[in-house]
Design a protein around this motif. Structure first.
Motif: not given
Length: 278
Positions: A119-129, A233-242, A256-259
């Motif tokens: 995901x570099x250079x995008x400022x997005x976090x990689x989240x686990x589940x 920019x109001x809420x933190x947005x997480x993308x998910x799914x496949x 998005x802020x996180x995936x």
């Protein structure tokens, strides 16, 4: 070390050793000593060093264990990760259980590092589940962090996640707002996140107070970009799914802020590490 991790280690030793290592007992002299090293057979990222060390010491406290790399360190084939010396019986008895932990957790860390790099250079976090091996959650989530990922909720107790099945039972906006208000009153500090499957849901959820995060489930890049614009920019947005290594770059570019990626844990392959006697 967390108490549940020690319980897991002891259970793993009991599973393998049972009433005793009959091979070591009959084929290795009691007074024999040896020196060995754990060596990488393929490139990766290390995780689980303290667990592997504890396995050896629980089996034979007289062993000396020297860790040469720490969790989060990248390694190449041939790199020595750990040196162990002392009674040969204890070294051999602990070999497989220690390697099982180290190989599995390093596989998770390596998988996480691949996604972080993708995901570099995008400022997005990689989240686990929560798609973790039962009983291994603390260890696998620690391995995700070692690989550069970020831990999402640890369990059902520390983070509100209102998903589609919850909405089916409690789905009007008025009911949602009432439940959110109760959480805020009775469980202050608990993060609240709602799952949105459509842009219409995103618009509706943005009218609620007390929500901190939205999970955008199974939306393609075009819809994700629309959701990001609606959110402003109001809420933190997480993308998910496949999401895969092939698609994650396009997802990251939407803003998005996180995936979140279940594959960090449920599909990580154990790395090829071996114990070589000197």
């Amino acid at each position: 070390m967390h108490a549940t991790t020690l319980e897991l280690i002891l259970a793993a030793i009991a599973e393998d050793v049972g009433t005793g290592d009959v091979t070591a007992h009959y084929f290795v002299p009691a007074e024999s000593t040896a020196r060995a090293k754990i060596v990488a057979r393929e490139p990766g990222v290390l995780a689980g060093v303290d667990v592997a060390e504890r396995v050896f010491l629980e089996i034979e406290p007289r062993l000396e264990v020297k860790t040469l790399l720490q969790d989060g360190s990248a390694f190449q084939p041939g790199d020595v990760l750990m040196e162990i010396s002392g009674p040969t019986r204890g070294l051999l008895t602990g070999e497989r259980t220690a390697l099982n932990f180290l190989q599995r957790l390093s596989g998770v860390a390596t998988q996480a590092r691949r996604y972080v790099e993708a995901v570099k250079p995008h400022p997005v976090q990689i989240w686990d589940t929560r798609k973790t091996t039962p009983g291994w959650r603390l260890l696998e989530k620690a391995a995700v962090k070692a690989g550069g990922g970020t831990n999402h909720r640890m369990g059902l107790y520390d983070h509100v996640m209102v998903k589609d099945n919850h909405l089916a039972a409690h789905g009007t906006l008025e009911e949602l707002q009432s439940a959110i208000d109760r959480v805020r009153e009775e469980r202050p500090g608990t993060r609240i996140q709602l799952e949105a499957d459509t842009l219409e849901q995103v618009a509706n959820f943005l009218t609620l107070r007390g929500v901190e995060m939205l999970l955008l489930d199974n939306m393609g890049p075009a819809k994700l970009r629309e959701a990001v614009a609606m959110n402003a920019g109001r809420l933190w947005l997480e993308a998910s799914g496949g999401i895969t290594l092939e698609t994650i770059g396009g997802i990251a570019a939407t803003g998005v802020n996180a995936i979140s990626v279940g594959a960090l844990t449920h599909s990580a392959r154990a790395l090829d590490l071996g114990l070589d006697f000197e």
